[in-house]
Design an enzyme around this catalytic site. Structure first.
Site, PDB file in Angstrom:
ATOM      1  N   CYS A  98      24.139  30.982  42.141  1.00  0.00           N
ATOM      2  CA  CYS A  98      23.527  29.736  42.623  1.00  0.00           C
ATOM      3  C   CYS A  98      22.104  29.975  43.106  1.00  0.00           C
ATOM      4  O   CYS A  98      21.263  29.090  43.041  1.00  0.00           O
ATOM      5  CB  CYS A  98      24.376  29.145  43.731  1.00  0.00           C
TER       6      CYS A  98
ATOM      7  N   GLU B 268      28.699  23.993  49.642  1.00  0.00           N
ATOM      8  CA  GLU B 268      27.648  24.876  49.101  1.00  0.00           C
ATOM      9  C   GLU B 268      27.635  24.614  47.600  1.00  0.00           C
ATOM     10  O   GLU B 268      28.578  24.982  46.892  1.00  0.00           O
ATOM     11  CB  GLU B 268      27.964  26.333  49.428  1.00  0.00           C
TER      12      GLU B 268
ATOM     13  N   GLU C 263      20.620  22.479  36.245  1.00  0.00           N
ATOM     14  CA  GLU C 263      21.185  23.820  36.455  1.00  0.00           C
ATOM     15  C   GLU C 263      21.865  24.294  35.169  1.00  0.00           C
ATOM     16  O   GLU C 263      22.758  23.631  34.649  1.00  0.00           O
ATOM     17  CB  GLU C 263      22.202  23.804  37.602  1.00  0.00           C
TER      18      GLU C 263
ATOM     19  N   LYS D   2      42.154  28.014  47.383  1.00  0.00           N
ATOM     20  CA  LYS D   2      42.363  27.650  45.970  1.00  0.00           C
ATOM     21  C   LYS D   2      41.247  28.339  45.202  1.00  0.00           C
ATOM     22  O   LYS D   2      40.131  27.837  45.123  1.00  0.00           O
ATOM     23  CB  LYS D   2      42.296  26.129  45.800  1.00  0.00           C
TER      24      LYS D   2
HETATM   25  P1  NAD Z   1      33.325  23.995  39.979  1.00  0.00           P
HETATM   26  O1  NAD Z   1      32.811  22.947  40.897  1.00  0.00           O
HETATM   27  O2  NAD Z   1      33.662  23.628  38.592  1.00  0.00           O
HETATM   28  O3  NAD Z   1      34.665  24.659  40.574  1.00  0.00           O
HETATM   29  C1  NAD Z   1      34.684  25.249  41.854  1.00  0.00           C
HETATM   30  C2  NAD Z   1      36.089  25.135  42.405  1.00  0.00           C
HETATM   31  O4  NAD Z   1      36.400  23.760  42.617  1.00  0.00           O
HETATM   32  C3  NAD Z   1      37.175  25.685  41.482  1.00  0.00           C
HETATM   33  O5  NAD Z   1      38.146  26.343  42.271  1.00  0.00           O
HETATM   34  C4  NAD Z   1      37.744  24.425  40.851  1.00  0.00           C
HETATM   35  O6  NAD Z   1      39.074  24.548  40.429  1.00  0.00           O
HETATM   36  C5  NAD Z   1      37.641  23.440  42.011  1.00  0.00           C
HETATM   37  N1  NAD Z   1      37.593  22.032  41.638  1.00  0.00           N
HETATM   38  C6  NAD Z   1      37.065  21.486  40.506  1.00  0.00           C
HETATM   39  N2  NAD Z   1      37.208  20.133  40.546  1.00  0.00           N
HETATM   40  C7  NAD Z   1      37.820  19.820  41.718  1.00  0.00           C
HETATM   41  C8  NAD Z   1      38.219  18.608  42.336  1.00  0.00           C
HETATM   42  N3  NAD Z   1      38.013  17.413  41.760  1.00  0.00           N
HETATM   43  N4  NAD Z   1      38.817  18.671  43.552  1.00  0.00           N
HETATM   44  C9  NAD Z   1      39.011  19.861  44.179  1.00  0.00           C
HETATM   45  N5  NAD Z   1      38.666  21.037  43.629  1.00  0.00           N
HETATM   46  C10 NAD Z   1      38.055  21.027  42.424  1.00  0.00           C
HETATM   47  O7  NAD Z   1      32.254  25.169  40.033  1.00  0.00           O
HETATM   48  P2  NAD Z   1      32.243  26.515  39.189  1.00  0.00           P
HETATM   49  O8  NAD Z   1      31.899  26.179  37.782  1.00  0.00           O
HETATM   50  O9  NAD Z   1      33.485  27.271  39.500  1.00  0.00           O
HETATM   51  O10 NAD Z   1      31.040  27.304  39.872  1.00  0.00           O
HETATM   52  C11 NAD Z   1      29.706  27.198  39.479  1.00  0.00           C
HETATM   53  C12 NAD Z   1      28.943  26.277  40.413  1.00  0.00           C
HETATM   54  O11 NAD Z   1      29.056  26.743  41.749  1.00  0.00           O
HETATM   55  C13 NAD Z   1      27.460  26.239  40.121  1.00  0.00           C
HETATM   56  O12 NAD Z   1      27.007  24.922  40.208  1.00  0.00           O
HETATM   57  C14 NAD Z   1      26.854  27.076  41.251  1.00  0.00           C
HETATM   58  O13 NAD Z   1      25.516  26.801  41.553  1.00  0.00           O
HETATM   59  C15 NAD Z   1      27.774  26.741  42.373  1.00  0.00           C
HETATM   60  N6  NAD Z   1      27.713  27.762  43.406  1.00  0.00           N
HETATM   61  C16 NAD Z   1      27.090  27.471  44.573  1.00  0.00           C
HETATM   62  C17 NAD Z   1      26.972  28.432  45.567  1.00  0.00           C
HETATM   63  C18 NAD Z   1      26.282  28.139  46.876  1.00  0.00           C
HETATM   64  O14 NAD Z   1      26.434  28.934  47.798  1.00  0.00           O
HETATM   65  N7  NAD Z   1      25.553  27.053  46.993  1.00  0.00           N
HETATM   66  C19 NAD Z   1      27.508  29.707  45.354  1.00  0.00           C
HETATM   67  C20 NAD Z   1      28.138  29.970  44.136  1.00  0.00           C
HETATM   68  C21 NAD Z   1      28.241  28.989  43.156  1.00  0.00           C
END
Ligand code: NAD
Length: 498
Positions: free
Chosen positions: A300, A266, A398, A190
């Protein structure tokens, strides 16, 4: 913008202005017929209509993945054969470097140079690395006595859900897909709703590589109350590997609890970049700038908090400011652009609100301005905020945008205490020429990865993940293979029994 990108220029077999789910080896519109818009963050234009996944689509994808797992050749194939096919996926990604790089830049707003030289080659590398690595691993065997031997086998889990964010779309998706499939699982990806295109092209790559239908599936759509959440509650999905925000991780943990899924998270970060007075500033300062603003600060692992020893604090600020002001922000497709557009108007507003807060909590030395030449794009000049108190919101929350906060410290203990003073624990960089100090400090920092005199360097064999609110579990190398498999112990007794 004059040279507005033309999405139809992407050399794809499917029409990239209409992005469909990839289920059972073929592209399908949403069962409901509904779509949502994919917006180019640099222009504000709709570049594609994307299939909006709901329960019917998730059910179909899980059914296809379940069938491919239970009756298809994939899990039974010799691991060398599976990995040979996965390497072919890596090769085909490189063959399509140009269209994948353009698609990534159109979706995310990141500079084309980063897509071409960073994200896409690294996505191919994920397949090449995990194919080699997984096929070279052995299993354990324990001899209890001459008549009894215990050994372990790794078995695939079954159907796995992979949920990924928008900041490094193809790179982070392939980081999960490659080890997941190498271990014999089947999966449903997804992708983030903001960045659906490279995943869709990957579906074509899987077709071309000859991966059996149903092994890899994609359902587009939203997270909460959408395709993402439905994946986390589906009873036939055995595990979820998720990368994204910490709050989303908490929601997934709760929704996946009813079906007791294996989880790997992550999550967010708030990386510290600690510069001691004996650091090599010729190396440390350009790296600090890259660590803060690469990918518009939407990483991140970003070094978004600069902690500088008091004695060199003013000198460091004087040297950083003109370099940051010189960063070229603009058209992501221009080869000279160093910083592109922020992913969405919502994220732009969030970053702006933190810069406004920064003016109260510290001193904004530069940045936070919109680009007049690009009124419809989510562009912002890089912000530098000095004299930031360690407990302030901009120093602990963040931001995930082009904002660098700077805080002075007077001792090693104080630097460690400030670095640890956030809910996150993903990454930290330490700059000093004193190896003993580097060792002392790195052993006291709460983070999953610590870089000494460098940043962003990765060996894919090492564990990757976060402490505290930055994650649960580790991926990378054998840690990915462990997550995407089930261990079984088999005990053999044979020969003369005593
Ligand atoms: P997000 O959590 O908003 O979304 C990530 C994914 O989760 C998307 O595909 C979204 O549609 C899905 N999602 C959202 N709510 C959901 C739910 N309730 N159930 C299932 N799926 C759901 O994150 P984002 O805004 O896309 O990405 C930015 C974040 O990701 C930042 O916090 C960043 O630090 C983190 N990040 C972490 C790493 C790591 O390796 N630790 C790497 C990249 C990004």
């Amino acid at each position: 913008m004059n040279n507005t990108p033309n999405p139809s220029s992407i050399l794809s077999k499917t029409d990239m202005r209409s992005l469909n789910h990839f289920i059972n080896g073929a592209f399908h519109p949403a069962k409901s017929g509904k779509t949502f818009e994919n917006i180019n963050p640099a222009t504000g234009e709709c570049i594609a209509h994307v299939a909006l996944g709901d329960k019917q689509d998730i059910d179909l994808a899980v059914e296809a993945a379940q069938k491919a797992f239970k009756t298809g050749p994939w899990p039974k194939m010799a691991i060398t054969e599976r990995c040979h096919l996965l390497k072919k996926v890596g090769d085909l990604i490189l063959e399509r470097l140009d269209d994948l790089a353009l698609a990534e830049t159109l979706d995310t707003g990141k500079p084309i140079v980063e897509s071409r030289e960073g994200d896409i080659p690294r996505s191919a590398q994920n397949f090449h690395f995990f194919a080699d690595y997984a096929s070279s691993q052995g299993e354990e065997s324990f001899t209890l006595n001459q008549n009894e031997r215990h050994f372990t086998v790794r078995e695939p889990l079954g159907v796995v859900g992979l949920i990924t964010p928008w900041n490094l779309p193809l790179y982070l998706a392939t980081w999960k897909i490659a080890p997941c499939l190498a271990m014999g699982n089947t999966c449903i990806l997804k992708p983030a709703e903001w960045t659906p295109t490279t995943a869709t092209i990957l579906g074509e790559v899987f077709q071309e590589a000859g991966i059996p239908p149903g092994v890899f599936n994609i359902v587009h759509g939203f997270g909460q109350h959408g395709a993402g959440e439905l994946l986390t509650t589906h009873p036939d999905v055995r595990a979820i590997s998720f990368t994204g925000e910490t709050t989303t991780g908490k929601a997934i943990m709760s929704s996946a609890a009813q079906t007791l899924k294996k989880l790997s998270f992550e999550l967010g970060g708030k990386g510290a970049n600690i510069i001691f007075e004996d650091a090599d500033l010729e190396e440390a300062l350009p790296t600090a700038i890259r660590a803060a603003y690469r990918n518009q600060g939407e990483i991140c692992l970003a070094g978004s908090r600069l902690l500088v020893e008091h004695s060199i604090y003013n000198d460091v600020l004087d040297r950083l400011l003109p370099e940051i002001q010189a960063i070229r922000v603009g058209n992501p497709q221009d080869l000279n652009t160093q910083m592109g557009a922020i992913i969405s108007p919502e994220q732009l507003a969030k970053v702006q609100s933190y810069i406004t807060l920064g003016a109260q909590e510290g001193n904004v030395l530069c940045g936070g301005e919109r680009l007049k030449d690009f009124p419809d794009g989510n562009f912002l000049t890089p912000a530098l905020i000095a004299d930031v108190p360690p407990d302030s919101r901009i120093a602990t929350e963040e931001i995930f945008g082009p904002v660098l906060t700077v805080t002075p410290f007077k001792s090693e203990e104080e630097a460690i205490s400030i670095a640890n003073n956030t809910p996150y624990g993903l990454s930290t960089s330490i700059w000093s020429q004193d190896v003993n100090r580097c060792h002392r400090v790195s052993s006291q920092i709460q983070a999953g990865i610590i870089w000494v005199n460098c940043w962003f360097s990765r060996d894919l064999r090492t564990p990757f993940g976060g402490q505290k609110s930055s994650g649960i579990g580790r991926e990378g190398g054998r840690y990915s293979l462990e997550f995407f498999s089930e261990l079984k112990t088999i005990c053999y007794r044979y020969g003369e029994h005593t």
